[in-house]
Design a protein around this motif. Structure first.
Motif, PDB file in Angstrom:
ATOM      1  N   ASN A   1       0.836  -1.199   0.000  1.00 16.26           N
ATOM      2  CA  ASN A   1       0.000   0.000   0.000  1.00 16.26           C
ATOM      3  C   ASN A   1       0.875   1.254   0.000  1.00 16.26           C
ATOM      4  O   ASN A   1       2.084   1.197   0.241  1.00 16.26           O
ATOM      5  CB  ASN A   1      -0.970   0.000   1.189  1.00 16.26           C
TER       6      ASN A   1
ATOM      7  N   ASP B   1       1.244   3.952   1.969  1.00 20.20           N
ATOM      8  CA  ASP B   1       1.970   4.351   3.177  1.00 20.20           C
ATOM      9  C   ASP B   1       3.210   3.492   3.393  1.00 20.20           C
ATOM     10  O   ASP B   1       4.278   4.010   3.763  1.00 20.20           O
ATOM     11  CB  ASP B   1       1.048   4.269   4.401  1.00 20.20           C
TER      12      ASP B   1
ATOM     13  N   TYR C   1      -0.703  11.867  -4.353  1.00 21.22           N
ATOM     14  CA  TYR C   1      -0.936  11.648  -2.928  1.00 21.22           C
ATOM     15  C   TYR C   1      -0.463  12.867  -2.155  1.00 21.22           C
ATOM     16  O   TYR C   1       0.652  13.353  -2.358  1.00 21.22           O
ATOM     17  CB  TYR C   1      -0.164  10.394  -2.488  1.00 21.22           C
TER      18      TYR C   1
ATOM     19  N   ILE D   1     -14.688  -0.137  -4.431  1.00 17.39           N
ATOM     20  CA  ILE D   1     -14.506   0.295  -3.043  1.00 17.39           C
ATOM     21  C   ILE D   1     -13.053   0.060  -2.641  1.00 17.39           C
ATOM     22  O   ILE D   1     -12.523  -1.039  -2.769  1.00 17.39           O
ATOM     23  CB  ILE D   1     -15.455  -0.443  -2.071  1.00 17.39           C
ATOM     24  N   SER D   2     -12.415   1.110  -2.173  1.00 15.77           N
ATOM     25  CA  SER D   2     -11.013   1.025  -1.796  1.00 15.77           C
ATOM     26  C   SER D   2     -10.651   2.287  -1.041  1.00 15.77           C
ATOM     27  O   SER D   2     -11.304   3.319  -1.164  1.00 15.77           O
ATOM     28  CB  SER D   2     -10.138   0.898  -3.056  1.00 15.77           C
ATOM     29  N   ARG D   3      -9.559   2.202  -0.249  1.00 21.76           N
ATOM     30  CA  ARG D   3      -9.074   3.422   0.394  1.00 21.76           C
ATOM     31  C   ARG D   3      -8.073   4.157  -0.488  1.00 21.76           C
ATOM     32  O   ARG D   3      -7.514   5.167  -0.093  1.00 21.76           O
ATOM     33  CB  ARG D   3      -8.455   3.111   1.760  1.00 21.76           C
ATOM     34  N   PHE D   4      -7.849   3.633  -1.707  1.00 21.37           N
ATOM     35  CA  PHE D   4      -7.015   4.351  -2.646  1.00 21.37           C
ATOM     36  C   PHE D   4      -7.737   5.580  -3.173  1.00 21.37           C
ATOM     37  O   PHE D   4      -8.964   5.636  -3.231  1.00 21.37           O
ATOM     38  CB  PHE D   4      -6.612   3.445  -3.822  1.00 21.37           C
ATOM     39  N   ARG D   5      -6.967   6.570  -3.608  1.00 16.37           N
ATOM     40  CA  ARG D   5      -7.520   7.843  -4.047  1.00 16.37           C
ATOM     41  C   ARG D   5      -8.482   7.680  -5.221  1.00 16.37           C
ATOM     42  O   ARG D   5      -9.459   8.424  -5.335  1.00 16.37           O
ATOM     43  CB  ARG D   5      -6.376   8.787  -4.424  1.00 16.37           C
TER      44      ARG D   5
ATOM     45  N   ASN E   1     -12.101   7.404  -4.270  1.00 17.01           N
ATOM     46  CA  ASN E   1     -12.625   8.679  -3.795  1.00 17.01           C
ATOM     47  C   ASN E   1     -12.911   9.632  -4.953  1.00 17.01           C
ATOM     48  O   ASN E   1     -13.930  10.340  -4.958  1.00 17.01           O
ATOM     49  CB  ASN E   1     -11.634   9.317  -2.823  1.00 17.01           C
TER      50      ASN E   1
ATOM     51  N   GLU F   1     -16.239   8.374  -6.664  1.00 15.72           N
ATOM     52  CA  GLU F   1     -17.465   8.602  -5.891  1.00 15.72           C
ATOM     53  C   GLU F   1     -17.746  10.088  -5.687  1.00 15.72           C
ATOM     54  O   GLU F   1     -18.907  10.496  -5.611  1.00 15.72           O
ATOM     55  CB  GLU F   1     -17.380   7.875  -4.552  1.00 15.72           C
TER      56      GLU F   1
ATOM     57  N   ASP G   1     -13.100  -4.610  -4.739  1.00 13.17           N
ATOM     58  CA  ASP G   1     -11.964  -3.837  -4.237  1.00 13.17           C
ATOM     59  C   ASP G   1     -10.759  -3.785  -5.171  1.00 13.17           C
ATOM     60  O   ASP G   1      -9.706  -3.279  -4.790  1.00 13.17           O
ATOM     61  CB  ASP G   1     -11.525  -4.356  -2.871  1.00 13.17           C
TER      62      ASP G   1
END
Length: 293
Positions: free
Chosen positions: A126, A128, A147, A190-194, A197, A200, A217
């Protein structure tokens, strides 16, 4: 402690026995044993569990291995830079799990042609984790999307600005993206990647009311669901370029939404020349959407 000892230690970790390591580094088994004894004496700790066959690294050995690999790589980089010799050693590149990951193997193959003596390792994680690994020197560079949290000690250089498309199964009648995503069942990324976002946020801004049929995902799986007729979704160019005829694609967003992906590196990286060349290859494989430095 010297580089020869560290190279021998790494060889044992990679090959599993002192004898195989001796062949790999061109020493006798006795010389290998003496080097490891000297190394263990200097760090004041045993580095191997000798009760197993073959021997294995203990916890101190695993910690030492990570440090040794970094020190050897840095030493080789410095010698290459000063001597002007052909670039060799190990080049470690990281990447997020992105649809643009499909561009990286092709670029790596070309990089190997440029630097035949260079050993290249790819690590997927990931964002981070990749940032931390580049900062610490465990990775020479990494491929990540735009990022906001990039540390000041790193440089991020985009190589692609790719457009996003609303996609539907082949045979769907042409229609604007907002209509396509409203009328057809929606396969949601659905993901926490940019990227998730970005998609959506634009769906909400455009007032699109979706009928979610699946939440997936990975973009690769999202595209596969659309190809097989499950519904409509949104995907970047890099996820569609291999199968452009398998879906109906129309621009997503007004104006069309784009995302950028680039390489991060330390600002004083000893591998700057290699990273520059990798960046050039990635730009080339990005076609009309490539972004030269």
């Amino acid at each position: 402690m010297d580089i020869r000892q560290l190279k021998t230690f790494i060889a044992i970790a990679e090959h599993g026995t002192f004898a195989k390591a001796a062949d790999a580094v061109g020493l006798t088994a006795s010389a290998v044993s003496q080097q490891i004894q000297a190394l263990e004496a200097e760090v004041r700790s045993e580095l191997f569990d000798r009760s197993t066959r073959p021997i294995t690294l203990n916890s101190q050995g695993l910690q030492m291995l990570e440090a040794a690999q970094g020190l050897v790589r840095s030493a080789e980089d410095i010698v290459d830079a000063i001597s002007g010799r052909a670039i060799g050693g190990t080049f470690t590149i990281g990447s997020v799990r992105s649809s643009a990951l499909s561009l990286l193997p092709r670029a790596i193959i070309e990089l190997k042609k440029d630097y035949p003596d260079l050993k290249i390792k790819l690590h997927v994680a990931n964002t981070d984790e990749l940032l931390n690994d580049v900062v610490s020197g465990r990775l020479d560079s990494a491929m990540v999307a735009e990022y906001s949290g990039v540390p000041s000690t790193l440089r991020w250089s985009p190589f692609i600005k790719e457009p996003l498309f609303a996609i539907a199964p082949r045979g769907t009648e042409p229609m604007p993206a907002s209509e396509m995503l409203s009328r057809l069942p929606y396969v949601k990324f659905i993901s926490r990647f940019r990227l998730a976002n970005i998609i959506e946020t634009e769906v909400a801004r455009s007032g699109i009311v979706t009928n979610v049929i699946a939440e997936i995902d990975t973009i690769t799986a999202v595209v596969a669901c659309v190809v097989h007729g499950l519904g409509a979704s949104v995907a970047p160019w890099s996820a569609l370029k291999e199968t452009p005829e398998e879906v109906v694609a129309v621009p997503f967003g007004d104006p069309q939404i784009h995302r950028q992906i680039g390489l991060i590196e330390r600002r004083a990286s000893p591998r700057a020349a290699v990273i520059d060349q990798l960046h050039r290859h990635l730009v080339s494989f990005s076609g009309e959407f490539g972004l030269p430095r």
